[in-house]
Design a protein around this motif. Sequence first.
Motif, PDB file in Angstrom:
ATOM      1  N   ALA A 151       0.843  -1.208   0.000  1.00 59.27           N
ATOM      2  CA  ALA A 151       0.000   0.000   0.000  1.00 59.27           C
ATOM      3  C   ALA A 151       0.870   1.248   0.000  1.00 59.27           C
ATOM      4  CB  ALA A 151      -0.905  -0.004   1.223  1.00 59.27           C
ATOM      5  N   VAL A 152       0.350   2.306  -0.579  1.00 62.00           N
ATOM      6  CA  VAL A 152       1.065   3.585  -0.622  1.00 62.00           C
ATOM      7  C   VAL A 152       0.148   4.675  -0.060  1.00 62.00           C
ATOM      8  CG1 VAL A 152       2.159   5.313  -2.128  1.00 62.00           C
ATOM      9  CG2 VAL A 152       2.405   2.868  -2.645  1.00 62.00           C
ATOM     10  N   TYR A 153       0.682   5.511   0.815  1.00 65.70           N
ATOM     11  CA  TYR A 153      -0.076   6.650   1.333  1.00 65.70           C
ATOM     12  C   TYR A 153       0.679   7.946   1.072  1.00 65.70           C
ATOM     13  CZ  TYR A 153      -3.092   3.384   3.776  1.00 65.70           C
ATOM     14  OH  TYR A 153      -3.986   2.382   4.053  1.00 65.70           O
ATOM     15  N   VAL A 154      -0.057   8.965   0.738  1.00 64.90           N
ATOM     16  CA  VAL A 154       0.517  10.305   0.607  1.00 64.90           C
ATOM     17  C   VAL A 154      -0.011  11.104   1.788  1.00 64.90           C
ATOM     18  CG1 VAL A 154       0.608  12.397  -0.789  1.00 64.90           C
ATOM     19  CG2 VAL A 154       0.649  10.148  -1.907  1.00 64.90           C
ATOM     20  N   LEU A 155       0.903  11.545   2.645  1.00 61.52           N
ATOM     21  CA  LEU A 155       0.484  12.200   3.887  1.00 61.52           C
ATOM     22  C   LEU A 155       0.466  13.719   3.706  1.00 61.52           C
ATOM     23  CD1 LEU A 155      -0.270  11.864   6.862  1.00 61.52           C
ATOM     24  CD2 LEU A 155       2.172  11.959   7.395  1.00 61.52           C
ATOM     25  N   LYS A 156      -0.727  14.293   3.838  1.00 63.61           N
ATOM     26  CA  LYS A 156      -0.846  15.758   3.732  1.00 63.61           C
ATOM     27  C   LYS A 156      -1.293  16.397   5.036  1.00 63.61           C
ATOM     28  CE  LYS A 156      -1.379  16.043  -1.192  1.00 63.61           C
ATOM     29  NZ  LYS A 156      -2.150  16.536  -2.329  1.00 63.61           N
ATOM     30  N   ASN A 157      -2.264  15.809   5.691  1.00 61.22           N
ATOM     31  CA  ASN A 157      -2.735  16.379   6.944  1.00 61.22           C
ATOM     32  C   ASN A 157      -2.656  15.337   8.043  1.00 61.22           C
ATOM     33  OD1 ASN A 157      -3.532  18.961   5.817  1.00 61.22           O
ATOM     34  ND2 ASN A 157      -5.019  17.747   4.687  1.00 61.22           N
ATOM     35  N   ARG A 158      -3.768  14.661   8.251  1.00 64.18           N
ATOM     36  CA  ARG A 158      -3.833  13.671   9.318  1.00 64.18           C
ATOM     37  C   ARG A 158      -4.640  12.515   8.771  1.00 64.18           C
ATOM     38  NH1 ARG A 158      -7.151  12.077  13.714  1.00 64.18           N
ATOM     39  NH2 ARG A 158      -6.017  12.041  15.685  1.00 64.18           N
ATOM     40  N   GLN A 159      -4.156  11.316   8.941  1.00 69.18           N
ATOM     41  CA  GLN A 159      -4.962  10.188   8.507  1.00 69.18           C
ATOM     42  C   GLN A 159      -4.692   8.957   9.351  1.00 69.18           C
ATOM     43  OE1 GLN A 159      -3.238  10.720   4.537  1.00 69.18           O
ATOM     44  NE2 GLN A 159      -3.090   8.516   4.417  1.00 69.18           N
ATOM     45  N   ALA A 160      -5.752   8.180   9.571  1.00 71.14           N
ATOM     46  CA  ALA A 160      -5.612   6.914  10.273  1.00 71.14           C
ATOM     47  C   ALA A 160      -5.304   5.871   9.215  1.00 71.14           C
ATOM     48  CB  ALA A 160      -6.915   6.576  10.987  1.00 71.14           C
TER      49      ALA A 160
END
Length: 417
Positions: free
Chosen positions: A123-132
């Motif tokens: 999996a790939v996530y792009v972190l901009k603010n806040r995420q679970a």
Amino acid sequence: MTWFPLTALLPLIAFGNCDPNIFQLNKYSTGSTVTFDYVEHGAKLYLASNDDNSFLKNIEIISGGTITTLDTINGYTAGYTPMSLTITGGLSLRTTNNDTITNVLTGYLYVTTKEQADDPSFAVYVLKNRQAITTPDKKSTVVILNTELVTDSTDIDKPLKTSYVTAINQSPDTNMRFHWGFPAANWTNVTINQFFENPLYIENYDYDGKLYNSTKAFFDNVEPLQIGLDCWYITTDGPAVAMILESKYVSNHVYTTTAVNATGLIVNSLIYKQHEVNFLLDYTRTRTVGTLISVFPISDDYISFYLSENNGGQIVQNYNKKTNIKHGLLTTYMQASKLTINSTSIFPGVFYCQYYGFTGDLIPVTSTVVQTSSTISSTSAVSTSTVVTTTKSSSTQSIIQILCITVALVFFLIILI
Ligand SMILES: *[C@@H]1O[C@H](CO)[C@@H](O)[C@H](O)[C@H]1NC(C)=O
Ligand SMILES: *[C@@H]1O[C@H](CO)[C@@H](O)[C@H](O)[C@H]1NC(C)=O
Ligand SMILES: *[C@@H]1O[C@H](CO)[C@@H](O)[C@H](O)[C@H]1NC(C)=O
Ligand SMILES: *[C@@H]1O[C@H](CO)[C@@H](O)[C@H](O)[C@H]1NC(C)=O
Ligand SMILES: *[C@@H]1O[C@H](CO)[C@@H](O)[C@H](O)[C@H]1NC(C)=O
Ligand SMILES: *[C@@H]1O[C@H](CO)[C@@H](O)[C@H](O)[C@H]1NC(C)=O
């Protein structure tokens, strides 16, 4: 014309060398088209960027005859799944932004391999603010792409991009590791770039330096982790792990752990100022503390890691550019009240230091130790300075062995006091 056979060979060579990669958007000057080699058919491309869409709109990605402007993949599909583009025949980039604009861009492109793109546990996530996030069950790889940090902090050593990780909800049956960089094509075999692990497997050596078993130390109390890197990734093996990721900086030059059994992390990638971690202690019980360190010093100035007791007992690990180390695990038995990490240089180089402490015995103190130690019991200062003088990962073990022995001596002296 020998020109054609030569160029015809290139795709074949490239085929065997498809590596994941990162391309910084501020590297490409206006007007020219750049073609990236070694990008695999079927790979996925992600954009990690906080840049203004009016600038991203002027950057075109060409693959398989299709032109995509970056503003159209700057976002999420369902929930926090980032948009992506599947590579269907080469990858080129063209920008019409002028160099003044290009220079201020902070985003980057990330390209996987086809194997990674096809892997449901990748999996790939792009972190901009806040995420679970929740890692896929069983085996998983989760890549975190950070975007430019927006912060009011005036700390000069604040990171440019960061993940602030909290609320880790993990089963003790899950092995979880954090790695620097992005996963290579052979990522499942690369085990030297881990900078944080839970549980930790602490190897026990006898006093001849022989490994005889290892102890699993699982921490249900993980301090908030400030991971000031452009990108990093998690691998897990076991039930799914949940956590909160934020693009947020929390100043932590002096930090106190929130429990007696705890683990945390100090990461530096650019400008560094001294950090101190104060440990909560329980003097009625024995204590194991330690560090998992990877250090890439860039100067002759040492980066020093001190574990100190209130009574003056101290263990120091010093590293400079002649003495770097990867994945060096130090375990010691002392009531260390403080970890101090400092350097005489403000640009000492990249380092990662996971620290940990928990109550309870790890290695039983045998009578052999007491006899060995008694020969130095007249030593006045309980202080050990270790300068590690090698760059190979295979040296890690011997460092631990040496430290285990010195630690045993320190431990004995502490008992005397
Ligand atoms: C670069 O582009 C921006 C936005 O289009 C414009 O405001 C600026 O004047 C341009 N700078 C130069 C040096 O051409
Ligand atoms: C990784 O290691 C496994 C064995 O553990 C091996 O089968 C596999 O070919 C290796 N993969 C790469 C890419 O080196
Ligand atoms: C993984 O691949 C890289 C080259 O891309 C190589 O340098 C490295 O040794 C490989 N690691 C393992 C564990 O196979
Ligand atoms: C390791 O060995 C020690 C001493 O023999 C023992 O007390 C401990 O239980 C062993 N730990 C594991 C995980 O086997
Ligand atoms: C680093 O910290 C140690 C332990 O507190 C201290 O003795 C040393 O002088 C400090 N070094 C620098 C360069 O600040
Ligand atoms: C800390 O960890 C040790 C070893 O796992 C355990 O025996 C002890 O009960 C824990 N203490 C606390 C306060 O959780």
